[in-house]
Design an enzyme around this catalytic site. Structure first.
Site, PDB file in Angstrom:
ATOM      1  N   GLU B  82      -3.185  86.167  54.347  1.00  0.00           N
ATOM      2  CA  GLU B  82      -2.930  86.025  52.913  1.00  0.00           C
ATOM      3  C   GLU B  82      -3.672  87.125  52.153  1.00  0.00           C
ATOM      4  OE1 GLU B  82      -4.566  81.873  52.840  1.00  0.00           O
ATOM      5  OE2 GLU B  82      -5.563  82.677  51.090  1.00  0.00           O
ATOM      6  N   CYS B 114      -3.315  79.780  55.629  1.00  0.00           N
ATOM      7  CA  CYS B 114      -4.146  79.989  56.825  1.00  0.00           C
ATOM      8  C   CYS B 114      -3.424  79.784  58.144  1.00  0.00           C
ATOM      9  CB  CYS B 114      -5.370  79.083  56.771  1.00  0.00           C
ATOM     10  SG  CYS B 114      -6.409  79.396  55.339  1.00  0.00           S
ATOM     11  N   HIS B 236      -7.954  73.850  62.409  1.00  0.00           N
ATOM     12  CA  HIS B 236      -8.278  74.794  61.337  1.00  0.00           C
ATOM     13  C   HIS B 236      -9.597  74.362  60.690  1.00  0.00           C
ATOM     14  CE1 HIS B 236      -8.157  77.458  58.012  1.00  0.00           C
ATOM     15  NE2 HIS B 236      -8.012  76.487  57.127  1.00  0.00           N
TER      16      HIS B 236
END
Ligand SMILES: [Zn+2]
Lengths: 133, 344
Positions: B82, B114, B236
């Site tokens: 990003e 992400c 994550h």
């Protein structure tokens, strides 16, 4: 540096592509069209050669007063590096405390931003050096 | 069905660090309690000459070097991030050129907060399985930015990992992958804005936990597995707490999470997060080990992977990302702002 020249030089800037003389085996970086030792004997025998990227610091200096394009990045270290193939090249040493840099230090090439043409222009990437892993 | 999986991997984390306590000092907060609350003690900071392209190249070159894959046989390069250095001009072209994969390859940049890097792994799996390409390279990398003083500033960091996906000499077979995606506005950045906006506390339950838990359960249902069937699990890592909490709710133990949990010492590397965490697990895994990895991207979605390590891992030169992370230099807040280019 102009965008056309940057683009032409991408192979050498990204991947250290030089030339090797097919007559005497000497490696040149940046690439040469003719071997200055073999001269006419090297014509047609100069081949692309990718440097391994490893070398040794021959001498170095810390820049405190940079040229206009690099203002704000000082201080930084510039070294003359003898590549393992025998040719010499200049490059910045990154990720190394200045007191650790020494003549004879083994280095390897890494990939970094070199400069950018303001916030609107192209970003130029290329090799710098760090202490060998 | 022919096997598809990870043929090579490499990760990269910049050398500079800033402690959460140092950030808290500047903003008049209690650093110790923030660190304890977030589970983040320090985060990586990119040097002034590092960005998503340079981090991607460093990770990709390691993957090539360690795997011995001929880069001209890589038919696709996808970079998920990003924080691509250009709004228009693919990072993947820079990476493709820098690893010697050009010109006979396809390339594109991916964006999904992400999880863009794990989406790239799935794309490569499809291309490899269908024999459209021999090898594909999927990268997740970021130099994430948070507004000075924002809660995100304690974790937003930099790093990346590259995976070569193929059928030959697989070091870790990807048995299955599933995804879970919804329209959830938990975190965003509008075009031209330097910093992201987020839905504050809203980011937890309906966003992160909903997608991560759903994707992971869906994968285990499909495979007929339970948490104890896995040696390691990677989630994550927006902070050090969320992955632990997700693990607990799904029935995984702390020990299964710890090896791949790097957020406490490098921060949230965004698109790099799950992929660097997985690389830390592969660095120590033994043949036969089973790994579950689930990414998360705001917006929102999760990709979940069921992976089995093969005998070939033993011949693979382990990068040892934890060793790279230990080689660090601390910067103070002023130097951190200078490296981020805030004084330009
Ligand atoms: Zn010659």
């Amino acid at each position: 540096m102009g965008i056309a020249r940057y683009w032409r030089e991408i192979p050498q800037r990204y991947n250290l592509i030089g030339t090797k003389c097919g007559s005497c085996g000497r490696v040149y970086f940046p690439p040469k069209a003719i071997c200055p030792v073999c001269r006419r004997k090297s014509i047609g025998k100069m081949e692309e050669y990718k440097l391994k990227g490893t070398g040794t610091v021959e001498t170095y200096t810390i820049i405190y007063t940079p040229p206009p394009h690099f203002e704000g990045e000082e201080p930084y270290a510039i070294a003359l590096i003898k590549m393992d193939e025998g040719c010499y090249l200049m490059g910045e040493i990154v990720d190394c405390d200045f007191e650790d840099i020494h003549i004879g230090m083994k280095v390897e090439a890494c990939f970094r931003r070199i400069e950018e043409d303001g916030t609107r222009g192209a970003i130029q990437y290329g090799y710098k050096f760090k202490k060998a892993e | 069905m022919e096997k598809v999986g990870i043929v090579g991997y490499g990760a990269y984390v910049p050398r500079y660090r800033i402690k959460a306590e140092e950030i808290a000092r500047v903003w008049g907060k209690n650093g110790k309690s923030i660190s304890a609350g977030l589970g983040v003690y320090e985060k990586s900071v990119p040097s002034m000459d590092e960005d998503t392209a340079t981090i991607s190249v460093e990770a990709a070159r390691r993957a090539i070097k360690f795997s011995g894959v001929d880069p001209t046989e890589i038919g696709a390069v996808y970079v998920g991030s990003e924080s691509h250095p250009y709004a228009v001009k693919p990072t993947a072209t820079i990476v493709g050129e820098a690893i010697g994969a050009t010109p006979d390859m396809t390339a594109a940049d991916y964006e999904f907060a992400c999880k863009a890097g794990t989406a790239a792994i799935q794309t490569c799996m499809g291309l490899v399985k269908s024999d459209m390409i021999k090898y594909g390279m999927a990268i997740g990398a970021d130099v994430s930015q948070a507004a000075p003083g924002d809660a995100l500033e304690y974790a937003a960091s930099a790093g990346g990992a590259a995976y070569i996906i193929g059928k030959d000499n697989i070091i870790a077979e990807i048995n299955e992958t599933v995804s879970y995606t919804t329209d959830t506005p938990d975190f965003w950045r509008r075009e031209g804005e330097p910093y992201p906006g987020h839905g504050e506390r809203f980011t937890g339950e309906p966003a992160y936990f909903k997608q991560v838990l759903s994707a992971t359960k869906k994968l285990m249902d499909k495979m007929g597995t339970k948490p104890s069937d896995y040696d390691y699990v990677v989630f994550h890592q927006p902070n050090g707490k969320f992955p632990m909490r997700a693990a607990k709710r799904l029935g995984f133990s702390k020990e299964q999470v710890e090896e791949g949990l790097l957020c406490p010492i490098i921060g949230n590397t965004y698109s790099g997060s799950t992929m660097i965490g997985l690389s830390a697990v592969l660095d120590v895994a033994k043949p036969g080990d089973r790994i579950l990895a689930t990414s998360y991207g705001s917006g929102a979605g999760s990709d979940s992977f069921d992976i089995t390590v093969t005998d070939k891992i033993e011949g693979y030169p382990r990068n040892n990302i934890r060793k790279m992370i230990e080689n660090k230099v601390y910067v103070d807040y002023a130097l951190y702002m200078k490296y981020r280019g805030e004084f330009k």
